[in-house]
Design an enzyme around this catalytic site. Sequence first.
Site, short mmCIF file in Angstrom:
data_model
loop_
_atom_site.label_atom_id
_atom_site.label_comp_id
_atom_site.label_asym_id
_atom_site.label_seq_id
_atom_site.Cartn_x
_atom_site.Cartn_y
_atom_site.Cartn_z
N THR A 19 0.86 -1.19 0.00
CA THR A 19 0.00 0.00 0.00
C THR A 19 0.89 1.23 0.00
O THR A 19 1.61 1.49 0.98
CB THR A 19 -0.90 0.04 1.25
OG1 THR A 19 -1.68 -1.15 1.29
CG2 THR A 19 -1.84 1.25 1.20
N LYS A 36 -7.14 1.92 -2.77
CA LYS A 36 -6.73 1.34 -1.48
C LYS A 36 -6.74 2.40 -0.38
O LYS A 36 -7.16 2.14 0.75
CB LYS A 36 -5.33 0.71 -1.65
CG LYS A 36 -4.72 0.20 -0.37
CD LYS A 36 -5.50 -0.95 0.23
CE LYS A 36 -4.96 -1.32 1.59
NZ LYS A 36 -5.88 -2.13 2.36
N LYS A 69 -0.15 5.30 8.43
CA LYS A 69 0.45 5.67 7.13
C LYS A 69 -0.63 5.80 6.05
O LYS A 69 -0.64 6.74 5.27
CB LYS A 69 1.48 4.58 6.76
CG LYS A 69 2.06 4.63 5.37
CD LYS A 69 1.67 3.51 4.42
CE LYS A 69 1.47 2.14 4.90
NZ LYS A 69 1.08 1.14 3.95
#
Length: 290
Positions: A99, A174, A242
């Site tokens: 990701t 995502k 993150k």
Amino acid sequence: MDKKPSVGYLGMGIMGSAMAGRLVDAGYPVTVWNRSRDKCAPLEAKGAKVSETAQEVVETCDVTFACTSDPTSARAVVFGEKGVLAGITKGKRFVDMSTVDEECVKEIAEAITAKGGRFVEAPVSGSKGPALQGQLVILAAGEEALQKEVQPCLDVLGKRTFFLGEVGCGARMKLVINMVMGINMVALSEGLAVGQKAGLQGKDILEVIKEGAIASPMYGLKGPKMLDGDFAPNFPLKHQQKDVRLAVDLGDKVGQSMPLAAAANEAFKAARAAGKGDEDFSAVYATVNR
Ligand code: NAP
């Protein structure tokens, strides 16, 4: 039946090791690499080969997958010494499942294709359990012909693959999904915290949620563990923070105001500062509930 292609897997973290393990179990000849070699041992015991460098994996395998922490690690694996790029020659196939943000994945795609390599990004939705069970949702983008070629491998890893278009679309999707997930986790944490402080039972709150329209598999799975203080990592909190941070950056870029994402980011940052980065992302509850 056609001979199975040889498959490389880079990054033996929670997700990479689960996915590589499934490919071994499905009968693919698998070669793995990890920055810290010790994490390759369980895969070696299952029958995978272990390589000393990412470059060697790319050179020796028909297709190489990667799944590492974040943009910094994804770039290090590709551009670092004896990394993926060093092994790329014309026609070599690389699928990055980490990701990351779209700038990162575009930089990687451009470098791979400039050397004649072929590239698909394929970040995943779903955690350790779905990865072990081959039930991930795969968000592919990039070269569609390559996605089709590697689909038999993706079918071992996931229950559904979406092809979303040009490189960058997988990363964007995502981040949107994980931003919604992160906001929901903070919402559940605040609900449990305020409810219990107001004299309600945590398990009653979860039961009432379960019966209504806001019921969700995530609340059902994580809620009871949160009340028990079980934060064994399936999805490390540092990665959730993150992802929300990168989603906030995406909002900046497209001019979308996102006060809830920004607040969720702060809640996860506070949990990281409290030393919970390596625990499950549901450990945000422990810092919210003070
Ligand atoms: P993890 O268990 O923390 O593993 C991280 C992996 O990245 C390890 O193999 C680590 O190697 C490697 N790495 C970190 N920095 C590196 C660097 N500078 N150079 C080379 N390798 C480096 O993470 P994970 O849970 O498997 O997550 C991997 C990716 O999948 C992340 O992008 C995450 O956001 C995403 N994801 C995770 C989940 C989940 O539920 N866990 C779900 C969907 C997506 P070392 O062992 O040497 O540190």
